[in-house]
Design a protein around this motif. Structure first.
Motif, PDB file in Angstrom:
ATOM      1  N   LEU A 113      41.833  35.436  42.015  1.00  0.00           N
ATOM      2  CA  LEU A 113      41.054  34.647  41.055  1.00  0.00           C
ATOM      3  C   LEU A 113      39.837  35.416  40.586  1.00  0.00           C
ATOM      4  N   ALA A 114      39.215  36.196  41.459  1.00  0.00           N
ATOM      5  CA  ALA A 114      38.047  36.988  41.072  1.00  0.00           C
ATOM      6  C   ALA A 114      38.420  38.057  40.062  1.00  0.00           C
ATOM      7  N   ALA A 115      39.670  38.530  40.101  1.00  0.00           N
ATOM      8  CA  ALA A 115      40.111  39.580  39.184  1.00  0.00           C
ATOM      9  C   ALA A 115      40.629  39.038  37.857  1.00  0.00           C
ATOM     10  N   CYS A 116      40.823  37.724  37.765  1.00  0.00           N
ATOM     11  CA  CYS A 116      41.378  37.110  36.551  1.00  0.00           C
ATOM     12  C   CYS A 116      40.309  36.891  35.490  1.00  0.00           C
ATOM     13  N   ALA A 117      40.676  37.144  34.256  1.00  0.00           N
ATOM     14  CA  ALA A 117      39.799  36.829  33.122  1.00  0.00           C
ATOM     15  C   ALA A 117      40.091  35.407  32.664  1.00  0.00           C
TER      16      ALA A 117
END
Length: 355
Positions: free
Chosen positions: A174-178
């Motif tokens: 989730l932290a890597a998702c835009a």
């Protein structure tokens, strides 16, 4: 024996005038089935029923004249992607030589020929045609066009969507998702919704309160897909942020986009997912399909003690058989189940462990 059982009903078969006669009695009583067979034999002998040979129907003709019109009427208005799936499969089947054969002559061997001919395709694409063939022959059997339903073996190596993400993988992903994919992924992980259901969500179907809320799925693959689900805290926070960012709309798409449909679609979502997976590669996170987010959510619900029937309702499944795919009991959950059994039992046999 001329009488045999298939499923719960009796069938009969016999040779008349050098030709094979086989028919379902639709009866569960053996004696009544015998009487129906005798009546049919008598009628044939008297010439009352006659014997008409079944008209040959090729696979290509059946797909064009009966199968495709059926799937168009069944899926065209509600699930166009399912319709497109079967249309593509039917086209690929009609390209092969065995499409000119009578449907009653088709066997799993022909399915193998199809897979061999299309081996340059991915297993998923090959299985698209094989599932179409299996569905078409099943309908032909159901409609009385053929007397048997052959088994169709699918190609091996199809990309699976059954990976369950660990908690740390979810956090990193989730932290890597835009955005807006991060919010879509959060909703899937918190509700178990299908990607297409999240993409097409409208504000009219969402109720937000200060501490929670519910969302309603109004359309789907079947009647069971229509359901109402509560919002867990993570989903509530994500949707509340969307609501404020969009100036508190009373209607419209949750995830609007400049597409033909007006909302986020599968192509854009896959691109966002691909970029997130690429960013996570240095951290050792293995790739997975976006659908694994739904699989993770439903598997976690099952592991938390949710019974299969409730899970089917949450998932929007019309058959509990499908729901079983999301139940992956681990060693600790099995041990916990037996611990609860013995702890809650008043039986000295169970409590002592002496079975």
């Amino acid at each position: 024996m001329s009488i045999f059982k298939r499923g719960n009903v009796y069938w009969y078969h016999f040779i008349f005038d050098g030709k094979h006669v086989q028919k379902s009695t639709r009866l569960v009583n053996h004696r009544a089935a015998r009487q129906m067979e005798a009546a049919h034999r008598t009628a044939l002998a008297k010439g009352e029923a006659g014997f008409r040979e079944r008209k040959a129907v090729t696979l290509a003709a059946f797909l064009k004249d009966e199968f495709l019109p059926f799937v168009e009427s069944k899926f065209g208005a509600t699930t166009p992607k399912t319709l497109s799936y079967y249309q593509y499969g039917a086209r690929s089947l009609c390209e092969l030589d065995f499409a000119s054969l009578d449907i009653s002559a088709l066997t799993d061997q022909h399915a193998g020929q199809y897979a061999a001919k299309k081996q340059h395709w991915s297993p998923s694409t090959v299985n698209r045609g094989l599932r179409t063939l299996r569905r078409a022959l099943s309908l032909a059997y159901q409609w009385g066009k053929i007397d048997r339903k052959p088994k169709i073996t699918l190609a091996k190596g199809e990309r699976q969507r059954e990976r369950v993400l660990a908690a740390d993988e979810v956090t990193e992903y989730l932290a890597a998702c835009a955005q807006p994919w991060r919010d879509v992924a959060t909703v899937m992980l918190g509700t178990g919704l299908r990607p297409s259901e999240v993409f097409a969500m409208r504000w009219e179907s969402v109720l937000l309160t200060d501490i929670g809320g519910v969302l309603q799925v109004t359309e789907g693959k079947s009647r069971a897909a229509r359901r109402m689900l509560p919002l867990v805290p993570a989903v509530h926070r994500a949707l509340s942020a969307c609501y404020e960012a969009q100036a508190r709309p009373s209607e419209g798409w949750l995830f609007p986009a400049g597409t033909k449909s007006g909302h986020l679609e599968n192509g854009s979502a896959k691109n966002c997912h691909r970029r997130a997976i690429k960013a996570l590669a240095p951290l050792g996170v293995k790739g997975f399909q976006p659908y694994c987010l739904r699989h993770t959510a439903l598997t976690n619900l099952a592991a938390s003690g949710c019974d299969a029937f409730t899970l089917a309702r949450i998932a929007g499944h019309s058959s509990i058989t499908i729901t079983q795919r999301y139940c992956h009991p681990q060693a600790d959950s099995i041990e916990r189940a037996f611990h609860q059994l013995t702890a809650g039992s008043e039986s000295p046999t169970l409590a002592s462990g002496a079975l």
